[in-house]
Design a protein around this motif. Sequence first.
Motif, short mmCIF file in Angstrom:
data_model
loop_
_atom_site.label_atom_id
_atom_site.label_comp_id
_atom_site.label_asym_id
_atom_site.label_seq_id
_atom_site.Cartn_x
_atom_site.Cartn_y
_atom_site.Cartn_z
N LEU A 78 5.97 18.87 -14.01
CA LEU A 78 6.89 17.72 -14.02
C LEU A 78 6.17 16.39 -14.15
N VAL A 79 4.85 16.37 -13.94
CA VAL A 79 4.14 15.10 -13.87
C VAL A 79 4.06 14.41 -15.23
N ALA A 80 4.00 15.17 -16.33
CA ALA A 80 3.91 14.54 -17.65
C ALA A 80 5.13 13.68 -17.95
N GLU A 81 6.30 14.14 -17.53
CA GLU A 81 7.55 13.41 -17.80
C GLU A 81 7.78 12.27 -16.81
N ASN A 82 7.24 12.40 -15.61
CA ASN A 82 7.62 11.48 -14.54
C ASN A 82 6.49 10.66 -13.97
N GLY A 83 5.24 11.09 -14.15
CA GLY A 83 4.13 10.49 -13.45
C GLY A 83 4.03 11.06 -12.05
N GLY A 126 0.84 -1.19 0.00
CA GLY A 126 0.00 0.00 0.00
C GLY A 126 0.88 1.24 0.00
N ILE A 127 0.73 2.07 -1.02
CA ILE A 127 1.47 3.33 -1.10
C ILE A 127 0.62 4.42 -0.47
N LEU A 128 1.15 5.04 0.57
CA LEU A 128 0.48 6.15 1.24
C LEU A 128 1.06 7.43 0.65
N GLN A 129 0.31 8.03 -0.24
CA GLN A 129 0.79 9.17 -1.03
C GLN A 129 0.54 10.46 -0.27
N THR A 130 1.62 11.17 0.06
CA THR A 130 1.53 12.36 0.90
C THR A 130 1.76 13.65 0.14
N GLY A 131 1.79 13.58 -1.17
CA GLY A 131 1.95 14.77 -1.99
C GLY A 131 1.70 14.43 -3.44
N HIS A 132 1.83 15.43 -4.30
CA HIS A 132 1.68 15.26 -5.74
C HIS A 132 2.89 15.87 -6.44
N VAL A 133 3.32 15.23 -7.50
CA VAL A 133 4.36 15.81 -8.35
C VAL A 133 3.80 17.08 -8.98
N ALA A 134 4.62 18.12 -9.05
CA ALA A 134 4.19 19.40 -9.62
C ALA A 134 3.68 19.23 -11.04
N GLU A 166 3.24 6.23 -9.56
CA GLU A 166 3.88 5.73 -10.77
C GLU A 166 5.40 5.70 -10.62
N ILE A 167 5.95 6.73 -9.97
CA ILE A 167 7.40 6.79 -9.77
C ILE A 167 7.86 5.61 -8.92
#
Length: 227
Positions: free
Chosen positions: A15-20, A4-12, A24-25
């Motif tokens: 930058l998200v188009a290149e990295n997810g 279970g990934i507990l996601q505590t933020g979002h990629v800006a 996803e990272i």
Amino acid sequence: MKIGILQTGHVADDLVAENGDYPEIFATFLAGRGLSFDNYAVVDGQFPEGPDAAEGWLITGSRFGAYEDHPWIAPLEQLVRDIYATGRPLIGVCFGHQIIAQALGGRVEKFSGGWSVGRKPYVLNGEEVNLNAWHQDQVTALPEGAQTVCSTDFCAHAALLYGDRIFTIQPHPEINRTYIKGLLERRAVGVVPETLRQSALGELDKSTDSDRLADLFALFFREKRIA
């Protein structure tokens, strides 16, 4: 093995188009190691029913501080304590490293020594590994039961081990060259001291040891050990 990934933020957004985004990272970082993933965007108030919803847990990085007042911080800290009580393996990276320490009685602060960015050397299990860093906050006091297993002159508690239950690390083994380049070129300007930014840009063509850390993460999830 279900993580279970507990996601505590979002990629800006830029930058998200290149990295997810973070899920996803991390899925890319840990690919090929027999793990599958469910994501819980706790930063958006999306929490699992409890610690039994996955066989192991991972807390991501974040642009937020563990000591900041956000409605999802206290429930996340309680979930950390609940996971710890069950003995299911838990890994924290950067913010994850910090929030776990705070939840269990440690202290997190904005470090007076400033930023650490880009490729940095660490010694873990007696061997040097080079990993990307991106942080100003640090764990400055340990909770009971935590053991420092990696320390540098800049970061006294760069990795912590809580027996056979929790492993946390301050740098970002999941961040690849594309992502750190984007951070340095688009996010660091005017935020990170220019001398540090230029030094980190000069290290971009040097490799990191992310694969070794991915293997270590998988080992901890399965066997709850790092060596």
